[in-house]
Design a protein around this motif. Structure first.
Motif, PDB file in Angstrom:
ATOM      1  N   GLY A 111       0.738   8.916   6.089  1.00  0.00           N
ATOM      2  CA  GLY A 111      -0.731   9.350   7.189  1.00  0.00           C
ATOM      3  C   GLY A 111      -0.984  11.336   6.821  1.00  0.00           C
ATOM      4  O   GLY A 111      -1.855  11.463   6.584  1.00  0.00           O
ATOM      5  N   LEU A 137      -5.708   3.385   5.746  1.00  0.00           N
ATOM      6  CA  LEU A 137      -4.922   3.252   5.177  1.00  0.00           C
ATOM      7  C   LEU A 137      -5.350   0.827   5.686  1.00  0.00           C
ATOM      8  O   LEU A 137      -4.304   0.412   4.853  1.00  0.00           O
ATOM      9  CB  LEU A 137      -3.367   3.258   6.605  1.00  0.00           C
ATOM     10  N   ILE A 142      -2.867  -1.790   4.648  1.00  0.00           N
ATOM     11  CA  ILE A 142      -1.851  -2.104   4.986  1.00  0.00           C
ATOM     12  C   ILE A 142      -1.244  -2.324   6.091  1.00  0.00           C
ATOM     13  O   ILE A 142      -2.876  -1.577   7.178  1.00  0.00           O
ATOM     14  CB  ILE A 142      -1.383  -0.301   4.816  1.00  0.00           C
ATOM     15  N   ALA A 145      -1.092   0.282  10.162  1.00  0.00           N
ATOM     16  CA  ALA A 145      -1.452   1.379   9.695  1.00  0.00           C
ATOM     17  C   ALA A 145      -0.889   2.376  10.513  1.00  0.00           C
ATOM     18  O   ALA A 145      -0.535   3.813   9.817  1.00  0.00           O
ATOM     19  CB  ALA A 145      -3.198   2.024   9.202  1.00  0.00           C
ATOM     20  N   PHE A 149       1.211   5.778   8.767  1.00  0.00           N
ATOM     21  CA  PHE A 149       1.169   7.286   9.337  1.00  0.00           C
ATOM     22  C   PHE A 149       1.820   7.426   9.177  1.00  0.00           C
ATOM     23  O   PHE A 149       2.021   8.542   8.246  1.00  0.00           O
ATOM     24  CB  PHE A 149      -0.434   7.280  10.015  1.00  0.00           C
ATOM     25  N   ARG A 163      -0.820   1.122  -2.982  1.00  0.00           N
ATOM     26  CA  ARG A 163      -1.766   1.308  -1.698  1.00  0.00           C
ATOM     27  C   ARG A 163      -2.201   3.020  -0.823  1.00  0.00           C
ATOM     28  O   ARG A 163      -3.442   3.204  -0.641  1.00  0.00           O
ATOM     29  CB  ARG A 163      -1.852   0.186  -0.153  1.00  0.00           C
ATOM     30  N   VAL A 164      -1.483   3.350  -0.806  1.00  0.00           N
ATOM     31  CA  VAL A 164      -1.849   5.138   0.432  1.00  0.00           C
ATOM     32  C   VAL A 164      -1.992   5.498  -0.646  1.00  0.00           C
ATOM     33  O   VAL A 164      -2.989   5.992  -0.844  1.00  0.00           O
ATOM     34  CB  VAL A 164      -0.055   5.420   0.086  1.00  0.00           C
ATOM     35  N   ALA A 167      -5.311   4.801  -0.867  1.00  0.00           N
ATOM     36  CA  ALA A 167      -5.813   5.692   0.040  1.00  0.00           C
ATOM     37  C   ALA A 167      -6.648   6.711  -0.492  1.00  0.00           C
ATOM     38  O   ALA A 167      -7.959   7.672   0.241  1.00  0.00           O
ATOM     39  CB  ALA A 167      -5.311   5.152   1.446  1.00  0.00           C
TER      40      ALA A 167
END
Length: 275
Positions: A111, A137, A142, A145, A149, A163-164, A167
């Motif tokens: 994060g 996120l 996710i 989140a 993070f 996915r991160v 993002a």
């Protein structure tokens, strides 16, 4: 950004490999509008990734654009300085690659890494950047989140890491997103989830999406048009359903024959079928 505006145009792009003294990519052309998706397919070494690295302005040493034009959001990239390229990447054009762990700092929570992008690229203060990072996120589906993070890359699965990275790639609302073999290392279930996520982001954010893959099933699911490359040259291109249902080039037919053994037909509507 209007839907009928072309956000990326590639016209006759050729790239020379000085290391091997040969042409790496020859005469590639395409254009995309917001919300459109293009698939670039071909075997390893066909020129897919080198083409995309040219679009990002990050060609390897000894590779050189020798002909053609790349225009991104109305700007001719040949005229950009290094500083202008740096400003363009992540904000106007962004990318997601095959191995997300390679592009994330293992010593910083994921994060915080998204937060830093927002602070540097958009100038957000720390508190606002953190809230935006958590929201991103959540946007890439996710769960928890706020908790994720603060997790480090080694604590997350491959699908979560991808996915991160997505993002991070869409944090600054780019016009163009390149997904270069972004689902290759994932199992079938997670791959389907990531493809569904990319489709949702394309439609919701109006992204022009370029999907690079050796897997025709991926292209069949997500792309409006497809460009087939072999040995640096485009051997066939056109609407995805036309190319996959009625290929004109022998190499495309060979790719289809290989993939039909793995169930490609599950992702193709019968020719002429209604939407």
């Amino acid at each position: 950004m209007t839907a009928d505006r072309t956000v990326i145009t590639v016209d006759g792009l050729s790239i020379y490999n000085h290391l091997h003294d040969d042409v790496a990519v020859e005469s590639v052309s395409f254009s995309l509008r917001p919300g459109q998706a293009l698939g670039i397919v071909g075997e390893s070494g066909s020129g897919k990734t080198i083409t995309c690295r040219a679009l990002l302005g990050v060609l390897p040493e000894l590779f050189e654009v020798t002909a053609g034009r790349i225009e991104i959001d109305g700007r001719d990239t040949a005229a950009l300085s290094r500083r202008q390229w740096t400003a363009l990447r992540g904000t106007t054009i962004s990318a997601v690659f095959q191995d997300p762990a390679t592009y994330l700092n293992p010593s910083i929570p994921v994060g915080r890494q998204i937060e830093e992008i927002l602070r540097v690229k958009k100038g957000l203060p720390r508190r606002e950047a953190r809230a935006a990072a958590v929201s991103l996120l959540e946007t890439v589906r996710i769960r928890d989140a706020e908790y994720v993070f603060f997790q480090y890359p080694f604590e997350l699965s491959g699908g979560m890491l991808q996915r991160v990275l997505i993002a991070a790639a869409v944090a600054c609302e780019p016009a163009v997103l390149i997904a270069d073999e972004a689902t290759t290392a994932l199992d079938v279930t997670v791959q389907a989830e990531i493809l569904d996520l990319l489709t949702d982001l394309k439609d919701r954010l109006g992204l022009a999406l370029i999907v690079v893959s050796h897997d025709l099933a991926v292209v069949a699911q997500i792309c409006d048009d497809v460009l087939v490359m072999r040995s640096g040259a485009v051997v066939e291109q056109g609407p995805t359903e036309r190319v996959l249902h009625d290929p004109e080039h022998e190499y495309t037919r060979l790719l289809l024959d290989e993939h039909h053994r793995f169930g490609l037909e599950r992702f193709l509507r019968p020719a002429g079928a209604a939407e």
